[in-house]
Write a protein that holds these residues in place. Structure first.
Motif, PDB file in Angstrom:
ATOM      1  N   MET A 191       0.835  -1.156   0.003  1.00  0.00           N
ATOM      2  CA  MET A 191      -0.011  -0.080   0.033  1.00  0.00           C
ATOM      3  C   MET A 191       0.891   1.106  -0.119  1.00  0.00           C
ATOM      4  O   MET A 191       0.345   2.358  -0.219  1.00  0.00           O
ATOM      5  N   ASN A 192       2.149   1.194   0.285  1.00  0.00           N
ATOM      6  CA  ASN A 192       2.961   2.238   0.334  1.00  0.00           C
ATOM      7  C   ASN A 192       3.925   2.292  -0.833  1.00  0.00           C
ATOM      8  O   ASN A 192       5.032   1.527  -0.646  1.00  0.00           O
ATOM      9  N   LYS A 193       3.814   3.221  -1.816  1.00  0.00           N
ATOM     10  CA  LYS A 193       4.771   3.390  -3.029  1.00  0.00           C
ATOM     11  C   LYS A 193       6.009   3.640  -2.554  1.00  0.00           C
ATOM     12  O   LYS A 193       6.931   3.296  -3.210  1.00  0.00           O
ATOM     13  N   SER A 194       6.331   4.266  -1.466  1.00  0.00           N
ATOM     14  CA  SER A 194       7.711   4.666  -1.147  1.00  0.00           C
ATOM     15  C   SER A 194       8.456   3.314  -0.630  1.00  0.00           C
ATOM     16  O   SER A 194       9.745   3.205  -0.483  1.00  0.00           O
ATOM     17  N   LEU A 195       7.706   2.114  -0.405  1.00  0.00           N
ATOM     18  CA  LEU A 195       8.536   1.123  -0.128  1.00  0.00           C
ATOM     19  C   LEU A 195       8.646   0.097  -1.328  1.00  0.00           C
ATOM     20  O   LEU A 195       9.073  -0.875  -1.167  1.00  0.00           O
ATOM     21  N   HIS A 196       8.220   0.662  -2.494  1.00  0.00           N
ATOM     22  CA  HIS A 196       8.282  -0.272  -3.703  1.00  0.00           C
ATOM     23  C   HIS A 196       9.722  -0.002  -4.276  1.00  0.00           C
ATOM     24  O   HIS A 196       9.855   0.578  -5.324  1.00  0.00           O
ATOM     25  N   GLN A 197      10.686  -0.266  -3.550  1.00  0.00           N
ATOM     26  CA  GLN A 197      12.214  -0.422  -3.638  1.00  0.00           C
ATOM     27  C   GLN A 197      12.843  -1.824  -3.587  1.00  0.00           C
ATOM     28  O   GLN A 197      12.255  -2.663  -2.979  1.00  0.00           O
ATOM     29  N   PRO A 198      13.901  -1.991  -4.248  1.00  0.00           N
ATOM     30  CA  PRO A 198      14.680  -3.464  -4.249  1.00  0.00           C
ATOM     31  C   PRO A 198      14.391  -4.078  -3.021  1.00  0.00           C
ATOM     32  O   PRO A 198      14.075  -5.428  -2.888  1.00  0.00           O
TER      33      PRO A 198
ATOM     34  N   TYR B   4      24.630  -4.600   0.335  1.00  0.00           N
ATOM     35  CA  TYR B   4      26.001  -4.724  -0.147  1.00  0.00           C
ATOM     36  C   TYR B   4      26.139  -3.651  -1.362  1.00  0.00           C
ATOM     37  O   TYR B   4      27.038  -2.673  -1.304  1.00  0.00           O
ATOM     38  N   ILE B   5      25.233  -3.827  -2.275  1.00  0.00           N
ATOM     39  CA  ILE B   5      25.342  -2.860  -3.450  1.00  0.00           C
ATOM     40  C   ILE B   5      24.810  -1.393  -2.837  1.00  0.00           C
ATOM     41  O   ILE B   5      25.497  -0.368  -3.504  1.00  0.00           O
ATOM     42  N   ALA B   6      23.945  -1.265  -1.905  1.00  0.00           N
ATOM     43  CA  ALA B   6      23.406  -0.172  -1.618  1.00  0.00           C
ATOM     44  C   ALA B   6      24.352   0.578  -0.841  1.00  0.00           C
ATOM     45  O   ALA B   6      24.331   1.920  -0.770  1.00  0.00           O
ATOM     46  N   ILE B   7      25.317   0.053  -0.196  1.00  0.00           N
ATOM     47  CA  ILE B   7      26.060   0.709   0.975  1.00  0.00           C
ATOM     48  C   ILE B   7      27.425   0.869   0.390  1.00  0.00           C
ATOM     49  O   ILE B   7      28.013   1.869   0.401  1.00  0.00           O
ATOM     50  N   CYS B   8      27.936  -0.039  -0.503  1.00  0.00           N
ATOM     51  CA  CYS B   8      29.382  -0.077  -1.040  1.00  0.00           C
ATOM     52  C   CYS B   8      29.346   0.380  -2.402  1.00  0.00           C
ATOM     53  O   CYS B   8      30.348   0.743  -2.559  1.00  0.00           O
TER      54      CYS B   8
ATOM     55  N   THR C 185      21.578   1.592 -11.164  1.00  0.00           N
ATOM     56  CA  THR C 185      21.737   1.021 -12.595  1.00  0.00           C
ATOM     57  C   THR C 185      21.862  -0.576 -12.222  1.00  0.00           C
ATOM     58  O   THR C 185      21.590  -1.286 -13.363  1.00  0.00           O
ATOM     59  N   ILE C 186      22.409  -1.112 -11.270  1.00  0.00           N
ATOM     60  CA  ILE C 186      22.326  -2.523 -10.874  1.00  0.00           C
ATOM     61  C   ILE C 186      21.067  -2.934 -10.690  1.00  0.00           C
ATOM     62  O   ILE C 186      20.752  -3.928 -11.233  1.00  0.00           O
ATOM     63  N   MET C 187      20.444  -2.637  -9.604  1.00  0.00           N
ATOM     64  CA  MET C 187      19.374  -3.254  -8.980  1.00  0.00           C
ATOM     65  C   MET C 187      17.948  -2.659  -9.564  1.00  0.00           C
ATOM     66  O   MET C 187      17.029  -1.913  -8.983  1.00  0.00           O
TER      67      MET C 187
ATOM     68  N   ASN D   6      14.441  -3.086 -11.900  1.00  0.00           N
ATOM     69  CA  ASN D   6      13.225  -3.967 -11.660  1.00  0.00           C
ATOM     70  C   ASN D   6      13.489  -5.384 -12.448  1.00  0.00           C
ATOM     71  O   ASN D   6      13.081  -6.347 -11.698  1.00  0.00           O
ATOM     72  N   SER D   7      13.832  -5.534 -13.498  1.00  0.00           N
ATOM     73  CA  SER D   7      14.285  -6.489 -14.170  1.00  0.00           C
ATOM     74  C   SER D   7      15.255  -7.411 -13.499  1.00  0.00           C
ATOM     75  O   SER D   7      15.137  -8.735 -13.496  1.00  0.00           O
ATOM     76  N   HIS D   8      16.277  -6.921 -12.965  1.00  0.00           N
ATOM     77  CA  HIS D   8      17.273  -7.356 -12.106  1.00  0.00           C
ATOM     78  C   HIS D   8      16.818  -8.210 -10.935  1.00  0.00           C
ATOM     79  O   HIS D   8      17.060  -9.292 -10.520  1.00  0.00           O
ATOM     80  N   ILE D   9      16.002  -7.366 -10.077  1.00  0.00           N
ATOM     81  CA  ILE D   9      15.162  -7.951  -9.107  1.00  0.00           C
ATOM     82  C   ILE D   9      14.286  -9.036  -9.464  1.00  0.00           C
ATOM     83  O   ILE D   9      14.240  -9.936  -8.646  1.00  0.00           O
ATOM     84  N   ALA D  10      13.569  -8.825 -10.585  1.00  0.00           N
ATOM     85  CA  ALA D  10      12.672 -10.035 -10.786  1.00  0.00           C
ATOM     86  C   ALA D  10      13.356 -11.435 -11.235  1.00  0.00           C
ATOM     87  O   ALA D  10      12.970 -12.583 -10.661  1.00  0.00           O
ATOM     88  N   LYS D  11      14.689 -11.158 -12.042  1.00  0.00           N
ATOM     89  CA  LYS D  11      15.345 -12.121 -12.047  1.00  0.00           C
ATOM     90  C   LYS D  11      15.865 -13.041 -10.592  1.00  0.00           C
ATOM     91  O   LYS D  11      16.179 -14.061 -10.604  1.00  0.00           O
TER      92      LYS D  11
END
Length: 311
Positions: free
Chosen positions: A51-58, A123-127, A134-136, A138-143
């Motif tokens: 219900m919260n679009k702000s949480l529609h993150q990887p 790891y990707i988000a912080i490092c 560009t890495i994470m 929607n298609s990458h998350i789906a895979k």
């Protein structure tokens, strides 16, 4: 029950807790309340994310799969357990027993893989924050999500395919629910291939999951110590602490269960309690820990509660 040496042993007997008559009602209430609590907490967490679009993150899309998996594991246990208590019967059809065992093992494998995927995301988000978007994608998350579920289903499909080819000559399940080791104990044929494959996927999964967690969290800690911004550092460490807490709970319960199978001196009742705990505590603790420890989710929960109390 009369046991035979053919695959016609279609009715199996589960080893219960040997409850006294006065304890049956307490056990039923405990089972029902536990299952309802699991459903409520996990569905509520899923609803907050949806219900919260702000949480529609990887990160939260990956997290969304954790309550789905928890519901699969807990349902595999509680639906049969509640039926057993209501009907005062320990009998279960072999096909239902195999189905329950399959979903229990899918739950264990998927849980470890989801937490590994979430560690990779952090790891990707912080490092590599500049490359995160560009890495994470929607298609990458789906895979990643598709790979998690497909790997779990494929590994367990092979495991139970190997089991189904073997004849049974016993019918007493040593647990209160069905799993692969208990079903394998009913077999009256050589189980070497099954044992080797089971050990292979268990060891492989542990090496992958623990290795992924250790590597990514070590890199995250190093990145946090190098970062001069205290807010960014504390937020990153809080997120990692939440993931690590969930992972440690899952690993410890899994280790206790595996150890309990192999310690003959251990009380049978204690073995059954340890076995059941792996399907009760993580599905309860996971949404609660994430709801309390993740700032974004906690804020959305507080907002939802306020809107409900004061519409």
């Amino acid at each position: 029950m009369v046991e035979n040496s053919s695959n016609s042993t279609d009715i199996l007997t589960l080893q219960g807790f040997d409850l006294p008559p006065q304890g049956v009602y307490a056990a039923f209430i405990f089972a029902m309340l536990s299952y309802l609590l699991i459903i409520f907490c996990n569905v509520f967490l899923m609803s907050i994310i949806i219900m919260n679009k702000s949480l529609h993150q990887p990160m939260y899309i990956l997290l969304f799969n954790l309550p789905i998996n928890d519901l699969i594991g807990s349902s595999a246990l509680f639906l049969q357990l509640i039926k057993e208590i209501l009907l005062d019967s320990r009998y279960i059809e072999a096909s239902n027993c195999i189905a329950q065992a399959f979903f229990v093992h899918v739950y264990w494998v998927t849980g470890a893989l989801i937490l590994s995927a979430m560690a990779y995301d952090r790891y990707i988000a912080i490092c590599n924050p500049l490359k995160y978007s560009t890495i994470m994608t929607n298609s990458h998350i789906a895979k990643i999500i598709a790979s998690v579920w497909l790997v779990a289903l494929l590994l367990m499909g092979v495991l139970f395919g190997l089991l189904l080819r073997l004849p049974r000559c016993r019918s007493l399940i040593s647990q209160t629910y069905c799993d692969n080791p208990s079903l394998l104990a009913l077999v009256c044929a050589d189980t070497t291939i099954n044992n080797i494959y089971g050990l292979f996927i268990t060891a492989g999964l542990q090496v992958f999951a623990v290795g992924m967690i250790l590597y990514t969290y070590l890199q995250i800690l190093l990145a946090c110590f190098k970062n001069k911004h205290s807010d960014t550092k504390s937020k990153a460490l809080q997120t990692c602490t939440t993931h690590l807490t969930i992972f440690i709970i899952l690993e410890c319960l899994g280790l206790f269960t595996i150890t309990a199978y192999r310690v003959k001196q251990l009380s049978p009742h204690l073995k059954r309690m340890i076995g059941v705990s792996t399907l009760i505590f993580p599905p309860i603790f996971n949404p609660i820990i994430y709801g309390l420890k993740t700032k974004e989710i906690r804020q959305k929960i507080n907002m939802a509660i306020r809107n409900t109390v004061n519409p």
